[in-house]
Design a protein around this motif. Sequence first.
Motif, PDB file in Angstrom:
ATOM      1  N   GLU A 313       0.787  -1.230   0.000  1.00 15.54           N
ATOM      2  CA  GLU A 313       0.000   0.000   0.000  1.00 15.54           C
ATOM      3  C   GLU A 313       0.822   1.284   0.000  1.00 15.54           C
ATOM      4  N   ASP A 314       2.008   1.290   0.584  1.00 14.55           N
ATOM      5  CA  ASP A 314       2.656   2.595   0.707  1.00 14.55           C
ATOM      6  C   ASP A 314       4.164   2.566   0.577  1.00 14.55           C
ATOM      7  N   ASN A 319       5.579   2.127  -6.949  1.00 13.19           N
ATOM      8  CA  ASN A 319       4.758   3.319  -7.129  1.00 13.19           C
ATOM      9  C   ASN A 319       5.129   3.987  -8.442  1.00 13.19           C
ATOM     10  N   GLN A 422      -3.896   0.067 -11.735  1.00 13.31           N
ATOM     11  CA  GLN A 422      -3.832  -0.567 -10.419  1.00 13.31           C
ATOM     12  C   GLN A 422      -5.205  -1.111 -10.018  1.00 13.31           C
ATOM     13  N   LEU A 436      -2.344  -0.226  -3.853  1.00 16.87           N
ATOM     14  CA  LEU A 436      -2.064   1.205  -3.712  1.00 16.87           C
ATOM     15  C   LEU A 436      -3.318   2.046  -3.545  1.00 16.87           C
ATOM     16  N   GLY A 462      -2.210   8.841  -1.893  1.00 17.26           N
ATOM     17  CA  GLY A 462      -1.085   7.949  -1.633  1.00 17.26           C
ATOM     18  C   GLY A 462       0.167   8.704  -1.233  1.00 17.26           C
TER      19      GLY A 462
END
Length: 528
Positions: A313-314, A319, A422, A436, A462
């Motif tokens: 997720e982060d 990314n 995504q 994400l 994000g």
Amino acid sequence: MKKYNKLYNAFMLTLSALTLAGCNDFLDTMPDNRAQLDSEEKIQSILTSAYIDHEPVLVAELVSDNMDDYGANNPNTNRWFDETFAWKDETEDANESLNSFWESAFVAIASANEALQAIEEMGTATNSLKECKAEALLCRAYNHFMLGCMFCKPYTATASNDLGLPYIEHPETELNPQYERGTLAELYSKIDRDIQEALPLIGDSHYKVPKYHFNTKAAYAFACRFYLYYEKWEEAIKYANLCLGSQPKTMLRDWKGMANMTQQADAITNEYVNANSNANLLMLTGYSTLGIVFGPYRNYSRYSHGQYLALNEDMRATNIWGGALSFYMTPKVYTGTNMDKTIFWKMPYMFEYTDPVAGIGYNHTVYPAFTTDECLLNRAEAYILLKQYDEAAADLTTWMQNITKSTKTLTPANIAQFYDAQEYSYSDAEGLQSTLKKHLNPAFQIEEEGSTQENMLQCMLGFRRIETMHAGLRWFDVKRYGIEIPRRVMNAAGAPQYKSDFLSKDDKRRALQIPLKVREAGLEANPR
């Protein structure tokens, strides 16, 4: 250990006589120990008490989607952590409990009101007193704003029908005053009024250490955040511009420079909260375990931002800039028995010994309440909501190129292309999948999923999640954008095992419950 502020009785009188004990003492002792506020120096002194010393950051992190449950076999927890993570109404108390935050905020408001009354009696003949008035108004507004963010629904078109909180505007002089909560619209209107009265008066000339007070840039950053949450996008941009100036890149945190420092947690966390940093606008101190919970320690590690969250997720997810190695300051990974943390070194761990022989005392930390980096991303959000996509992409590029080594220039087109590819989190049958982006369900109108606007909001949210990691602000984005959270219990391998709870977009627990003794004193509870 519970640290009670010397101004506790002021709070007790300020809001519905939470208990009758102590109120009689207040009639004999003013919040500043009976000092007469008859000089600029005394007014400046009491305003140091207009800032909270029991922060809401840890609660906001625990209730957000930044934390997972590592299971009952991990003993590093207590009942307060268990209740908070599970979105339960609080029955346990702690230095960082909602009750402690509530008390601290209303004590700070009482100090601001004492200063404002003294200034009204003295007049604002000097520049210093004008600046003191601005500081007091901003402290009163900010503390009410943070109370509203924690205990109320987010501001929406229904705010005139949603529960607000009492807005305390004068020092209390009667025993057991009674208050109504009013509406959220009324609360925000009064915050707005105080901000607008304060900003023309704000100045830094009387501060010895401006970063520990509402200095000019901190005031503009507060105004930017407030008007963003108030759904006044143009106003948010206006105050972000005043805060950031014409060269925002020069105002951001020096991540590259920090990467060249000695890579030790104490050195980096102390630099992160350095008052000389352009990025740090308002520094607050608190009785806090933030430096432990988000440091290289097993303490309180049952609920943690672990590898699963980071990889999917982060911090460590692939990314738009690449992977985790693209960060100037790479995330720190700690694993072992009852230990799964992926963190940035941010909040320092400080300890005040009250008895060095017995080894007891208080945990402390210092944290930035406002930063230029957050302000930049707040402006990007406002641009996106006004469909000024090129301007938003420029701000997102500035933030990305400052925290990572990426030289990529973001555009509305390449942002949309990346995020459209995504998957959305929680789309599997068990509701445990992590990616994400999340489904967005704000009360205000945005374009459909897959649109340029929605994809740019995913990018901005994000980025801001990473920027504000361990700082509590993600919870406010979760509330404002109706982001849903499954409570995952992780297995021994650190992967989702099952879902223990789910916070839907309409769940009433999003407005955290006001403290028990405040409810017992007669103030209306949040519905459950």
